[in-house]
Design a protein around this motif. Structure first.
Motif, PDB file in Angstrom:
ATOM      1  N   HIS A  21      76.536  46.206 -17.438  1.00  0.00           N
ATOM      2  CA  HIS A  21      77.461  45.220 -16.877  1.00  0.00           C
ATOM      3  C   HIS A  21      77.010  43.789 -17.105  1.00  0.00           C
ATOM      4  CE1 HIS A  21      79.482  48.638 -15.202  1.00  0.00           C
ATOM      5  NE2 HIS A  21      78.383  48.990 -14.572  1.00  0.00           N
ATOM      6  N   ALA A  22      76.510  43.502 -18.274  1.00  0.00           N
ATOM      7  CA  ALA A  22      76.266  42.112 -18.677  1.00  0.00           C
ATOM      8  C   ALA A  22      77.513  41.599 -19.386  1.00  0.00           C
ATOM      9  CB  ALA A  22      75.072  42.035 -19.624  1.00  0.00           C
ATOM     10  N   PRO A  23      77.864  40.315 -19.299  1.00  0.00           N
ATOM     11  CA  PRO A  23      77.225  39.301 -18.450  1.00  0.00           C
ATOM     12  C   PRO A  23      77.588  39.519 -16.986  1.00  0.00           C
ATOM     13  CG  PRO A  23      79.177  38.380 -19.521  1.00  0.00           C
ATOM     14  CD  PRO A  23      79.009  39.766 -20.058  1.00  0.00           C
ATOM     15  N   ASP A  24      76.736  39.036 -16.103  1.00  0.00           N
ATOM     16  CA  ASP A  24      76.929  39.299 -14.679  1.00  0.00           C
ATOM     17  C   ASP A  24      76.814  37.991 -13.881  1.00  0.00           C
ATOM     18  OD1 ASP A  24      77.437  40.771 -12.458  1.00  0.00           O
ATOM     19  OD2 ASP A  24      75.605  41.963 -12.537  1.00  0.00           O
ATOM     20  N   PHE A  25      77.186  38.081 -12.618  1.00  0.00           N
ATOM     21  CA  PHE A  25      77.106  36.896 -11.768  1.00  0.00           C
ATOM     22  C   PHE A  25      75.650  36.565 -11.447  1.00  0.00           C
ATOM     23  CE2 PHE A  25      81.330  38.657 -10.894  1.00  0.00           C
ATOM     24  CZ  PHE A  25      82.082  37.548 -11.270  1.00  0.00           C
ATOM     25  N   VAL A  26      75.359  35.281 -11.375  1.00  0.00           N
ATOM     26  CA  VAL A  26      74.019  34.801 -11.055  1.00  0.00           C
ATOM     27  C   VAL A  26      74.164  33.888  -9.850  1.00  0.00           C
ATOM     28  CG1 VAL A  26      72.169  33.285 -11.880  1.00  0.00           C
ATOM     29  CG2 VAL A  26      73.120  35.019 -13.406  1.00  0.00           C
ATOM     30  N   ILE A  82      72.428  23.391 -13.131  1.00  0.00           N
ATOM     31  CA  ILE A  82      73.830  23.620 -13.467  1.00  0.00           C
ATOM     32  C   ILE A  82      74.517  24.336 -12.306  1.00  0.00           C
ATOM     33  CG2 ILE A  82      73.618  23.700 -15.979  1.00  0.00           C
ATOM     34  CD1 ILE A  82      73.741  26.798 -15.674  1.00  0.00           C
ATOM     35  N   LYS A  83      75.802  24.272 -12.332  1.00  0.00           N
ATOM     36  CA  LYS A  83      76.625  24.817 -11.261  1.00  0.00           C
ATOM     37  C   LYS A  83      77.904  25.326 -11.914  1.00  0.00           C
ATOM     38  CE  LYS A  83      78.900  22.027  -8.053  1.00  0.00           C
ATOM     39  NZ  LYS A  83      78.824  20.948  -7.037  1.00  0.00           N
ATOM     40  N   VAL A  84      78.427  26.405 -11.359  1.00  0.00           N
ATOM     41  CA  VAL A  84      79.653  26.971 -11.931  1.00  0.00           C
ATOM     42  C   VAL A  84      80.846  26.149 -11.470  1.00  0.00           C
ATOM     43  CG1 VAL A  84      81.143  29.004 -12.015  1.00  0.00           C
ATOM     44  CG2 VAL A  84      78.649  29.272 -11.996  1.00  0.00           C
ATOM     45  N   THR A  85      81.746  25.826 -12.393  1.00  0.00           N
ATOM     46  CA  THR A  85      83.003  25.186 -12.017  1.00  0.00           C
ATOM     47  C   THR A  85      84.069  26.270 -12.020  1.00  0.00           C
ATOM     48  OG1 THR A  85      83.382  24.653 -14.339  1.00  0.00           O
ATOM     49  CG2 THR A  85      82.392  22.948 -12.985  1.00  0.00           C
ATOM     50  N   TRP A  86      84.428  26.696 -10.801  1.00  0.00           N
ATOM     51  CA  TRP A  86      85.371  27.822 -10.693  1.00  0.00           C
ATOM     52  C   TRP A  86      86.782  27.370 -10.982  1.00  0.00           C
ATOM     53  CZ3 TRP A  86      83.499  32.562 -10.471  1.00  0.00           C
ATOM     54  CH2 TRP A  86      82.166  32.715 -10.070  1.00  0.00           C
ATOM     55  N   TYR A 107      67.959  25.182 -13.313  1.00  0.00           N
ATOM     56  CA  TYR A 107      68.541  24.734 -14.575  1.00  0.00           C
ATOM     57  C   TYR A 107      69.519  23.581 -14.380  1.00  0.00           C
ATOM     58  CZ  TYR A 107      66.278  28.899 -16.183  1.00  0.00           C
ATOM     59  OH  TYR A 107      65.326  29.836 -16.462  1.00  0.00           O
ATOM     60  N   ASP A 144      69.623  30.867  -8.211  1.00  0.00           N
ATOM     61  CA  ASP A 144      68.966  31.139  -9.501  1.00  0.00           C
ATOM     62  C   ASP A 144      69.362  30.129 -10.574  1.00  0.00           C
ATOM     63  OD1 ASP A 144      67.587  33.247  -8.482  1.00  0.00           O
ATOM     64  OD2 ASP A 144      68.816  34.819  -9.394  1.00  0.00           O
ATOM     65  N   LEU A 145      70.495  29.452 -10.349  1.00  0.00           N
ATOM     66  CA  LEU A 145      70.922  28.446 -11.339  1.00  0.00           C
ATOM     67  C   LEU A 145      70.308  27.080 -11.068  1.00  0.00           C
ATOM     68  CD1 LEU A 145      74.729  29.284 -11.715  1.00  0.00           C
ATOM     69  CD2 LEU A 145      72.843  29.961 -13.217  1.00  0.00           C
TER      70      LEU A 145
END
Lengths: 561, 561
Positions: free
Chosen positions: B531-536, B546-550, B544, B540-541
């Motif tokens: 099940h890659a790619p998966d949520f992180v 970075i942040k997810v832009t939903w 780095y 854990d981000l």
């Protein structure tokens, strides 16, 4: 090399490489291509070799010659000289004796690689991996299988780089090793797998680590520890460069306990003695207070190393001790203890004895480090301690399977990884006293560096579930695919991974693995030539649904304020 | 294979692999390890081979046998049977004739790999790359050099995955090929480089593409197009699997213009004829309006292919034409034109003629696609068009160096990449009419698929600067390290990259490259097993920056609302 004569001329504009020409070629018309090292009085002298065995560096202009001037036994007379390219002034001279800064070398790596040492290192690397492949693939039926590097984050994989995918919030992970895949290949019936695997580890700025590195990755079904040791010893013997002497299997095997007891470290440099000696017995009735206190605590111990001729050299040697009144110490000892001590450590006149007192768990690693520092210091003053041309291989076995977690010592964590099988006679302890279980892990040590590690794996799904659930208290759903695979008739299997970069650095005597990697990163993880990593526009990040969170004091696209 | 007899038993608990036992072993005591395919009346029959040449799949239990039951000429009687592991019910039977869905195969890839076809594919891949390495490294002095995969984003590298680093806003990029590094290695004096290089390309959901793939990457100094062709032909001849026939160099060479003219495509499948024919001459005085109009526009042309026995088969063949009144067309033609037409295309009774009219640039690719569709359709109805065991190699050369940009045709872009050198006799046109320049690019085509491409590179810094600055109007600072390198005496050089996955798929006759990759991704880029790619997690981000832009309508960690 074993490359057939004349091979280096094929497919090219030249008929021969310069290094190939011998008196046997006298009278022939030849075409040569290469670099000119320097031009003097309108003569380029010497015309440099582009023999792929040793390339000597470019300088002022690049030529294409039908018959020219050569060093050595023969001379080539030029009918025609064609300049193929010209060369601007270089940032440094390409001569082996010209020392360059590490930064300059990295920035102009394509020039640095022209040095004879770097040419040797890269060509040796190529030869060595070719021999390894021959041994594994042609002689022993191993199958070279490529495994993915875009994978899923592993539980606790804090050092794994993430790679955003095009699906919001979903990331691939660059794995630290193909561990899961190699085991799955055994379940898949591949029987014998190997791969020169690119691995990734984000360790920030650790010295002499690289964010990407290469391991010789091996896995075998229906084997045991002795089988893996045999295989790896044969592999190194077969691939070892001729000019570096011989590798003589079998390598000595030492338990983890013996290594810690005698060398104070789990990767002993066995090229020299200076072993740790437990001298607690000489101090049972001591009146010296700090020794009494040390001995009376649980696990208390007094240990020493004897540095041969260390007292003679010690005017040059500066150690910083706390708590150890070294100068006056000899006077404090009663004669009888002093004699017993000298005998126990086997001291001779002129030797230096270094002594530590405390719990065994602290005393051993401390002396282990002192032992190595003494060797460095002595060698820094031209005392011969280690033979620089010697290669001492050693297996270390019987590691503990679990260790107390550093931040919460009542919990256990895997000493290596959760797939390592217990030593058979300890297997029942998994269910009662897991902290006492020894694992079927083995490390391969060369000259005091760990160059490989591996284990026999757990092949029973229920045992693996127990380790994950009960002992480690990890969420087994993250590894459900591996557990399901074990449940589908996994054979007993085991393997090893050798750190190729480290192994090569030791073979060529390089002080850093950067010297055996064509385009390494700096210790901060930068490519100083291309300036990677670099800024990426918001627009280019949009397809990955991520955005940079700028720490305070930093602005987008800018440097520190 | 060429693996020595007995090699598969070494380093293991077995004395022999099952496939090794012959009448010569009669009377010997042997230890075998393997899988049991099925159990019947308390007998497991047959005991399956774990010969690494062909592994037959696991089923109910895994055993370790001192003397057991074997098929073939001999029988092994068991003194002792030890069950090494058991097997739960499998999601599908491991028999070659059991068809599984692609999804199930990917989810349980470790079971799917037990099929004899997948075992064959992976083992063939290993053998083939080993032979390639022998040819390059041992026979021709190539140096195997590993190049970084954590690199800098290249100009216009829209398909490159980004990898966030620990420094805010800075990203590595996973390169699509080691192009820059291989050229830098030539400047570094490596002379002959090769690498089995992992490459990355983010192409979203294109069918039969993989986000990571492998290319056989080669570069040579002081060479020319003929040198590279010789090298690659020798490479394929040497590494070609015995059981797949022979490769016979030299391969035919066709110009891009000839390929487009005769086949309507730059990667012609030359296993069959049905070439395009320009029949404009038959219609110079035509009264048919759409043909008149077509011929009168600039570049207008009428072209045809003749499908042998296509009229006979055409009741089964369904093409959808727009603008072509096919049924009535024959009647519209005057007899003289009809005769001329039949003669020009070489039609025989029963053949089908497909005719297109329009600009040459549109007509040729359309007929090229029709030609392939006809072949597929005919073969779908058991008409033999192509020999499935034939391998037709072909070089295509003399591509245009630049093409008009699709979205702004007044600007030029590289047809392949900006490092390709012009054909020498066109070099002067670089400065006056760049759109007319042919490049020293070459493609290797096998059975109508492009399996490789490469070029002779620009080695003059000033020429490279002109191409980047003036012709392509790109920012040359992004490639300043490469330009500096060319300025330091770069030798003339060139190379090629072969797509290993595609080549293997064609050799084994697989319909998808997924069948020659151990753990491929689905067409959406998913690893269906792990099940890659998966949520992180956000945490854990954080390292780095970075942040997810939903996107709207999606929630963190969730699926579509």
């Amino acid at each position: 090399g074993t490359v057939p004569p004349g091979a280096h001329g094929r497919f090219t504009l030249r008929t021969h490489s310069c290094g190939e020409l011998r008196t046997a070629h006298l009278g022939e018309e030849v075409t040569l291509c290469g670099w000119v090292q320097y031009v003097r009085q309108d003569l380029f002298q010497p015309f440099m070799s582009v023999s792929p065995v040793m390339v000597t560096p470019a300088c002022s202009c690049l030529t294409h010659v039908s018959s020219a001037i050569l060093t050595g036994e023969i001379e080539v007379h030029a009918n025609n000289v064609e300049v193929l390219n010209i060369c601007q002034k270089l940032p440094f001279e390409i001569k082996d004796f010209v020392k360059k800064s590490e930064g300059l070398r990295m920035q102009y790596r394509y020039l640095d690689l022209r040095s004879s040492q770097m040419q040797y290192n890269l060509r040796l690397r190529s030869r060595l991996v070719m021999k390894m492949r021959e041994y594994l693939c042609n002689l022993h039926g191993f199958v070279d299988v490529e495994t993915p590097t875009l994978f899923k984050r592993t539980p606790g994989g804090a050092k794994e780089f993430v790679v955003p995918s095009g699906e919001p919030g979903r990331f691939y992970s660059l794995p630290q090793s193909p561990q899961q895949f190699k085991q799955l290949l055994m379940v898949a019936g591949i029987d014998r797998y190997f791969q020169l695997a690119r691995c990734y580890r984000d360790e920030g700025s650790k010295p002499d680590r690289q964010p990407e590195f290469t391991q010789v990755d091996i896995e075998m079904s229906f084997t045991d520890q002795a089988g893996i040791r045999d295989l790896v010893e044969g592999l190194l013997q077969y691939s070892w460069p001729e000019e570096k002497g011989f590798v003589s299997p079998p390598f000595p095997v030492m338990t983890y306990e013996e290594a810690m007891r005698d060398y104070g470290v789990d990767k002993p440099d066995t090229r020299f003695e200076m072993k740790l000696v437990d001298i607690s017995g000489a101090f049972h009735n001591t009146q010296i207070q700090f020794l009494r206190e040390a001995l009376h605590q649980p696990g208390g111990s007094i240990q020493a190393i004897c540095v041969p001729q260390g007292a003679v050299s010690s005017t040059h040697m500066h150690f910083s001790f706390s708590h150890l009144p070294s100068d006056n110490f000899g006077r404090l000892l009663p004669d009888v203890s002093r004699q017993q001590l000298l005998q126990m450590v086997g001291a001779e006149p002129g030797d230096l004895i270094l002594l530590t007192a405390g719990t065994e768990g602290r005393v051993r690693p401390l002396l282990g480090r002192l032992r190595l520092q003494c060797a460095d210091l002595l060698e820094g003053h031209s005392v011969k301690v280690r033979d620089p041309s010697a290669f001492h291989f050693l297996w270390v076995v019987d590691f503990p399977l679990f260790l107390p977690k550093e931040d919460s010592p009542e919990q256990l964590e895997s000493a290596h990884h959760p797939f390592t099988a217990p030593v058979p006679e300890d297997a029942h302890l998994l269910y009662s006293q897991p902290h006492k279980v020894r694992g079927q892990h083995y490390d391969l040590v060369l000259n005091g560096s760990e160059i490989g590690g591996g284990s026999i794996r757990i092949h029973s799904a229920s045992e693996q579930r127990h380790v994950l659930d009960t002992v480690l208290q990890e969420d087994p759903s993250l590894l459900s695919h591996l557990l399901e695979a074990l449940d589908s008739g996994a054979p007993p299997h085991g393997g090893i991974a050798l750190g190729l970069d480290r192994l090569l650095a030791i073979i060529v005597g390089a002080s850093s693995i950067r010297d055996v990697i064509a385009f390494p990163k700096s210790f901060r993880g930068h490519d100083l030539m291309s300036h990677a990593p670099d800024f990426v526009s918001e627009e280019d990040l949009r397809p990955y649904h991520i955005k940079v969170t700028w720490p305070e004091g930093l602005t987008p696209g800018g440097e520190d304020q």
